[in-house]
Design an enzyme around this catalytic site. Structure first.
Site, short mmCIF file in Angstrom:
data_model
loop_
_atom_site.label_atom_id
_atom_site.label_comp_id
_atom_site.label_asym_id
_atom_site.label_seq_id
_atom_site.Cartn_x
_atom_site.Cartn_y
_atom_site.Cartn_z
N HIS A 80 0.82 -1.22 0.00
CA HIS A 80 0.00 0.00 0.00
C HIS A 80 0.85 1.26 0.00
CE1 HIS A 80 0.27 0.88 4.42
NE2 HIS A 80 0.32 -0.42 4.54
N ASP A 82 -0.23 4.43 1.00
CA ASP A 82 -0.49 5.46 2.03
C ASP A 82 0.28 5.18 3.31
OD1 ASP A 82 -2.16 3.18 2.50
OD2 ASP A 82 -3.38 4.37 3.88
N ASP A 142 6.21 1.32 6.52
CA ASP A 142 4.86 0.76 6.37
C ASP A 142 4.10 1.68 5.43
OD1 ASP A 142 2.36 -0.29 6.62
OD2 ASP A 142 2.04 0.36 8.68
N GLU A 176 -4.90 1.87 2.76
CA GLU A 176 -4.93 0.69 3.63
C GLU A 176 -5.09 1.10 5.08
OE1 GLU A 176 -3.28 -2.58 6.20
OE2 GLU A 176 -2.62 -0.50 6.04
ZN LIG Z 1 0.89 -1.39 6.32
#
Ligand SMILES: [Zn+2]
Length: 409
Positions: A80, A82, A142, A176
């Site tokens: 993802h 974002d 992340d 996400e």
């Molecule tokens: Zn993540």
């Protein structure tokens, strides 16, 4: 490969792609569209096939053509774009080569440090190149680590046609972190037999169990009367709210549960004598206990209604389900990942996720999608960091999975 991976990662994290829960557009923020378009340009330059941006759902997709004529399952890799709900402007990644195991100063001025006595996970990275924040923002490993790893691994395959693999599809999606991106994922046009999200934490993580999840919104109507003459007349919505909360098991809360224990989590309370609102999220790995928890909330509301006269309404909305209930029907993607890890001497860490992933929704759309480690630690805040060596392992794992899929057929 390492330098390429690092350059790619650093250029991605500098882009602010925070998602926004309060927005109703898809993607939720224009910065994600900009980032998606940059990725499209990069994938085209790297000679990926079928590179496209879907403006309806915000997903970038591309294909790596097969190098074998064997009948091999089509594998997808997904991450993802974002980042989480934390400061994401002006991210200044700091590189710490050959980490010595001591405290890392993130921000001298504000005395923000990564202290190994507080973050014991740091001890796993002595000798590595660590990438941290400057203490003011999150890092965005992340899940930009996942994007950098997928692109680096797949461009390696494109540059090495002698490596035998089947058709591979990749997808980078928005939103996400606000739990919406995968809702609009087009499984049919992605056309894969199995997929993996590359969105996990430390090296070895292989996840195919997550929570079942719903939200519960309780609205309570009171009756306000002057407190001096309230006897027998006032109905205090806040008092009903208190009784609702007290009826829930006090040990079934996030701060007192672990592993496969579920919970009711009171996330907000607002109200006056006249009206009150409680918002909960409910989580459980077990589908039957999840249903039981929802039934219990309904029962508490009914009980209070019978005492106070229909003043309580309850709205339950399912959010996602435990993907194990789909994946157990066909464990092949898990087996492929496990074998690939074995070949690279990576010890698999198989634990239930206390959360969800895009893969849990996508698995319920019919495409089984376990989650692989991307290498980052301390997600969603200023203490986030990632080791370059961990990212390199994730990259190698993706290359190995592509090859393992040929063998597994
Ligand atoms: Zn993540």
């Amino acid at each position: 490969m390492k330098q390429e991976l690092l350059n790619r990662f650093l250029s991605y994290v500098k882009e602010d792609t925070r998602s926004d829960e309060s927005s109703h557009s898809i993607p939720s923020t224009p910065s994600q569209v900009e980032f998606a378009k940059k990725l499209v340009g990069e994938l085209q330059n790297l000679h990926f096939s079928d590179v496209s941006y879907n403006a309806d759902n915000g997903f970038v997709t591309a294909t790596v053509l097969p190098t074998t004529k064997k009948k091999v399952p089509t594998i997808g890799f997904i991450s993802h774009m974002d980042t989480a709900d934390f400061e994401s402007r002006n991210i200044k990644p700091q590189i710490h080569k050959n980490y010595d195991g001591k405290t890392i100063i993130l921000n001298e001025e504000d005395n923000i440090v990564l202290d190994p006595s507080e973050f014991v996970n740091l001890s796993n990275y002595v000798g590595d190149t660590l990438i941290t924040t400057d203490g003011k923002t999150l890092l965005g490993a992340d899940d930009k680590a996942g994007i950098a790893e997928i692109i680096t691994a797949m461009s390696y395959l494109i540059d090495h046609p002698e490596i035998e693999h089947g058709l591979i599809r990749i997808a980078f999606g928005p939103d996400e972190e606000i739990g919406r991106g995968a809702d609009h994922f087009d499984v049919e046009s992605f056309a894969s037999d199995y997929a993996y999200t590359v969105d996990g934490g430390p090296v070895g993580e292989l996840q195919y169990e997550c929570f079942n999840a719903c939200s519960a919104v309780i609205k309570i109507k009171g009756k306000n009367v002057h407190p001096g003459t309230a006897k027998g007349k006032m109905v205090n919505a806040l008092e009903i709210a208190r009784q609702f909360q007290n009826a829930l098991p006090s040990l079934d809360v996030p701060e007192k549960t672990s592993d496969r224990e579920g919970f009711y989590h009171l996330v907000s309370v607002e109200g006056t004598v006249e009206e009150a609102k409680l918002v909960y999220i409910v989580r459980d790995h077990s589908a039957s206990l999840f249903e039981y928890r929802k039934d219990y909330l309904i029962k508490v509301a009914e009980d209070l209604n019978s005492v106070f006269g229909d003043r309580v309404t309850l709205e339950l909305a399912d959010q996602y389900y435990n993907m194990i209930d789909k994946i157990k029907e066909d464990m092949l993607p898990v087996e492929i990942a496990r074998k690939a890890m074995e070949k690279l001497s990576i010890e698999p860490i198989i634990e239930p996720i206390r959360g969800g992933t895009d893969g849990s929704k996508i698995s319920f759309m019919g495409l089984l999608t376990p989650n692989l480690f991307a290498g980052g630690e301390n997600f969603h805040g200023r203490y986030e960091f990632v080791s370059l060596e961990a990212m390199e392992k994730a990259t190698k794992l993706l290359i190995q999975i592509a090859q393992e899929a040929v063998v597994s057929d």
